[in-house]
Design a protein around this motif. Structure first.
Motif, PDB file in Angstrom:
ATOM      1  N   SER A 172       0.534  -1.025   0.335  1.00  0.00           N
ATOM      2  CA  SER A 172       0.228  -0.086   0.350  1.00  0.00           C
ATOM      3  C   SER A 172       0.911   1.409  -0.110  1.00  0.00           C
ATOM      4  N   ILE A 173       0.706   2.489  -0.716  1.00  0.00           N
ATOM      5  CA  ILE A 173       1.040   3.268  -1.441  1.00  0.00           C
ATOM      6  C   ILE A 173       0.936   4.251  -0.833  1.00  0.00           C
TER       7      ILE A 173
ATOM      8  N   ARG B 168      -7.684   1.734  15.813  1.00  0.00           N
ATOM      9  CA  ARG B 168      -8.732   2.355  14.999  1.00  0.00           C
ATOM     10  C   ARG B 168      -8.401   2.182  12.951  1.00  0.00           C
ATOM     11  N   GLY B 169      -7.121   1.925  12.606  1.00  0.00           N
ATOM     12  CA  GLY B 169      -7.235   2.009  11.470  1.00  0.00           C
ATOM     13  C   GLY B 169      -5.480   1.202  11.006  1.00  0.00           C
ATOM     14  N   ASP B 170      -4.924   1.467   9.680  1.00  0.00           N
ATOM     15  CA  ASP B 170      -3.612   1.537   9.815  1.00  0.00           C
ATOM     16  C   ASP B 170      -2.859   2.611   9.093  1.00  0.00           C
ATOM     17  N   THR B 171      -1.919   1.750   8.672  1.00  0.00           N
ATOM     18  CA  THR B 171      -1.007   2.817   8.552  1.00  0.00           C
ATOM     19  C   THR B 171      -0.378   1.887   6.923  1.00  0.00           C
ATOM     20  N   PHE B 172       0.201   3.247   6.408  1.00  0.00           N
ATOM     21  CA  PHE B 172       0.335   2.473   4.552  1.00  0.00           C
ATOM     22  C   PHE B 172       1.739   2.058   4.710  1.00  0.00           C
ATOM     23  N   ASP B 173       1.876   1.489   3.605  1.00  0.00           N
ATOM     24  CA  ASP B 173       3.489   0.496   3.708  1.00  0.00           C
ATOM     25  C   ASP B 173       4.425   1.619   3.463  1.00  0.00           C
ATOM     26  N   GLU B 174       4.483   2.662   2.168  1.00  0.00           N
ATOM     27  CA  GLU B 174       4.914   3.688   2.006  1.00  0.00           C
ATOM     28  C   GLU B 174       4.394   4.335   1.976  1.00  0.00           C
ATOM     29  N   TYR B 175       4.940   5.686   2.157  1.00  0.00           N
ATOM     30  CA  TYR B 175       4.800   7.234   2.344  1.00  0.00           C
ATOM     31  C   TYR B 175       5.440   7.856   0.843  1.00  0.00           C
ATOM     32  N   TRP B 176       5.247   8.579  -0.056  1.00  0.00           N
ATOM     33  CA  TRP B 176       6.099   8.775  -1.409  1.00  0.00           C
ATOM     34  C   TRP B 176       5.632  10.554  -1.077  1.00  0.00           C
ATOM     35  N   CYS B 177       6.520  11.002  -1.865  1.00  0.00           N
ATOM     36  CA  CYS B 177       5.935  12.554  -2.503  1.00  0.00           C
ATOM     37  C   CYS B 177       7.292  12.656  -3.797  1.00  0.00           C
ATOM     38  N   VAL B 178       5.973  13.392  -4.587  1.00  0.00           N
ATOM     39  CA  VAL B 178       6.326  13.201  -6.118  1.00  0.00           C
ATOM     40  C   VAL B 178       6.514  14.915  -6.358  1.00  0.00           C
ATOM     41  N   PHE B 179       7.944  15.424  -6.247  1.00  0.00           N
ATOM     42  CA  PHE B 179       7.536  16.887  -6.962  1.00  0.00           C
ATOM     43  C   PHE B 179       9.429  17.208  -7.798  1.00  0.00           C
ATOM     44  N   ASP B 180       8.724  17.949  -8.185  1.00  0.00           N
ATOM     45  CA  ASP B 180       9.710  18.671  -9.527  1.00  0.00           C
ATOM     46  C   ASP B 180      11.068  19.443  -8.536  1.00  0.00           C
TER      47      ASP B 180
ATOM     48  N   ASP C  50      -3.069  -5.703  -9.299  1.00  0.00           N
ATOM     49  CA  ASP C  50      -3.248  -6.934  -8.258  1.00  0.00           C
ATOM     50  C   ASP C  50      -2.041  -6.715  -6.940  1.00  0.00           C
ATOM     51  N   ARG C  51      -0.654  -5.768  -7.531  1.00  0.00           N
ATOM     52  CA  ARG C  51       0.510  -6.499  -7.228  1.00  0.00           C
ATOM     53  C   ARG C  51       0.340  -4.650  -5.447  1.00  0.00           C
ATOM     54  N   ALA C  52      -0.151  -3.543  -5.808  1.00  0.00           N
ATOM     55  CA  ALA C  52      -0.095  -2.646  -5.427  1.00  0.00           C
ATOM     56  C   ALA C  52      -1.762  -1.838  -4.667  1.00  0.00           C
ATOM     57  N   ILE C  53      -1.972  -1.502  -4.036  1.00  0.00           N
ATOM     58  CA  ILE C  53      -3.028  -0.257  -3.789  1.00  0.00           C
ATOM     59  C   ILE C  53      -1.870   1.250  -3.340  1.00  0.00           C
ATOM     60  N   VAL C  54      -2.825   1.857  -4.407  1.00  0.00           N
ATOM     61  CA  VAL C  54      -1.826   3.291  -4.830  1.00  0.00           C
ATOM     62  C   VAL C  54      -3.633   4.333  -3.697  1.00  0.00           C
ATOM     63  N   VAL C  55      -3.053   4.690  -3.848  1.00  0.00           N
ATOM     64  CA  VAL C  55      -3.757   6.404  -3.184  1.00  0.00           C
ATOM     65  C   VAL C  55      -2.688   7.790  -3.246  1.00  0.00           C
ATOM     66  N   ILE C  56      -3.793   8.269  -3.900  1.00  0.00           N
ATOM     67  CA  ILE C  56      -2.580   9.388  -4.239  1.00  0.00           C
ATOM     68  C   ILE C  56      -3.583  10.954  -3.691  1.00  0.00           C
TER      69      ILE C  56
ATOM     70  N   ALA D 116      11.654  15.177   4.875  1.00  0.00           N
ATOM     71  CA  ALA D 116      11.888  13.251   4.323  1.00  0.00           C
ATOM     72  C   ALA D 116      12.370  12.302   4.605  1.00  0.00           C
ATOM     73  N   PHE D 117      14.048  12.426   5.030  1.00  0.00           N
ATOM     74  CA  PHE D 117      14.536  11.434   4.852  1.00  0.00           C
ATOM     75  C   PHE D 117      14.441  10.745   6.863  1.00  0.00           C
ATOM     76  N   LYS D 118      14.314  11.775   7.457  1.00  0.00           N
ATOM     77  CA  LYS D 118      13.652  12.282   8.637  1.00  0.00           C
ATOM     78  C   LYS D 118      13.128  11.386   9.636  1.00  0.00           C
ATOM     79  N   GLY D 119      12.112  12.049   8.257  1.00  0.00           N
ATOM     80  CA  GLY D 119      10.298  10.969   8.977  1.00  0.00           C
ATOM     81  C   GLY D 119       9.778  10.137   7.624  1.00  0.00           C
ATOM     82  N   GLY D 120      10.923   9.720   7.170  1.00  0.00           N
ATOM     83  CA  GLY D 120      10.749   8.429   7.007  1.00  0.00           C
ATOM     84  C   GLY D 120       9.511   8.386   5.624  1.00  0.00           C
ATOM     85  N   ILE D 121      10.412   8.861   4.490  1.00  0.00           N
ATOM     86  CA  ILE D 121       9.410   9.621   4.108  1.00  0.00           C
ATOM     87  C   ILE D 121      10.037   9.327   2.401  1.00  0.00           C
ATOM     88  N   SER D 122       9.872   8.952   1.538  1.00  0.00           N
ATOM     89  CA  SER D 122      10.857   8.552  -0.069  1.00  0.00           C
ATOM     90  C   SER D 122      10.064   9.363  -0.459  1.00  0.00           C
ATOM     91  N   ILE D 123      10.874   9.708  -1.611  1.00  0.00           N
ATOM     92  CA  ILE D 123      10.525  10.852  -3.091  1.00  0.00           C
ATOM     93  C   ILE D 123      11.443  10.715  -3.981  1.00  0.00           C
TER      94      ILE D 123
END
Length: 194
Positions: A8-9, A67-79, A32-38, A93-100
């Motif tokens: 889940s991403i 009361r919920g779950d986390t995503f397997d990965e959190y990503w930010c996409v930017f220019d 079939d391989r990932a759940i992607v939420v934008i 992002a590095f400190k917070g465990g966010i992939s970019i």
């Protein structure tokens, strides 16, 4: 593969059109391989990373409360564009465990290298114009453009990796113009969960 086995991403994108349309296309191909939420939030790099960090922390709190779950990965996409707080966003992002996934100067470079090499730095407007010519569409990729990008994906990954090697070899800082690592996120969407 069952729903429970899919990665889940959660993705935060700078752009409101180009990135969501492009990433949703990859998700449809590999649902079939990932759940992607934008996420609906869009903004500059620092705002995206701050929002992603806050969401991740909120998800963790809710999970601890049952009361919920986390995503397997959190990503930010930017220019890179002309953002002045890019280094701060990358560090947070590095400190917070966010992939970019960062494109320099912009995502249109990623689209361009599906068709040809691009070794010299370029302005974002030039990249946007060239991508528009190559894909035959504007900021909102058409079905035909998306199919072209999928068909040429592997060559684009090779070209992006070659740009990284070029920058390493000539001593350029990471993410120098031109560069893009958007392919890393696409690989996460395409790959089976482990």
């Amino acid at each position: 593969m069952s729903v429970a086995e899919r990665r889940s991403i959660l993705i935060f994108t700078e752009g409101k059109k180009t990135e969501p349309i492009y990433l949703q296309h990859w998700y449809r191909l590999h649902r079939d391989r990932a759940i992607v939420v934008i996420d609906e939030f869009h903004g500059g790099p620092l705002q995206l990373v701050e929002t992603a960090c806050a969401r991740k922390q909120a998800d963790l709190r809710e999970k601890k409360r049952g009361r919920g779950d986390t995503f397997d990965e959190y990503w930010c996409v930017f220019d890179v564009d002309e953002h002045h707080n890019l280094d701060q966003a990358v560090e947070l992002a590095f400190k917070g465990g966010i992939s970019i996934a960062v494109s320099n100067p912009c995502i249109e470079l990623w689209f361009m290298i599906h068709f040809k090499d691009q070794w010299a730095g370029l302005h974002r407007h030039d990249a946007q114009d060239r991508a528009e010519e190559l894909l035959g569409c504007g900021k909102a990729p058409t079905v035909k453009a998306l199919e072209l990008l999928v068909d040429r994906h592997d060559v684009a990954v090779s070209r992006a990796q070659a740009l990284d090697k070029k920058h390493d070899g000539d001593g350029s800082p990471p993410r120098s113009n031109p560069s893009t690592d958007l392919w890393r996120l696409i690989q996460k969407i395409r790959s089976p969960s482990t």
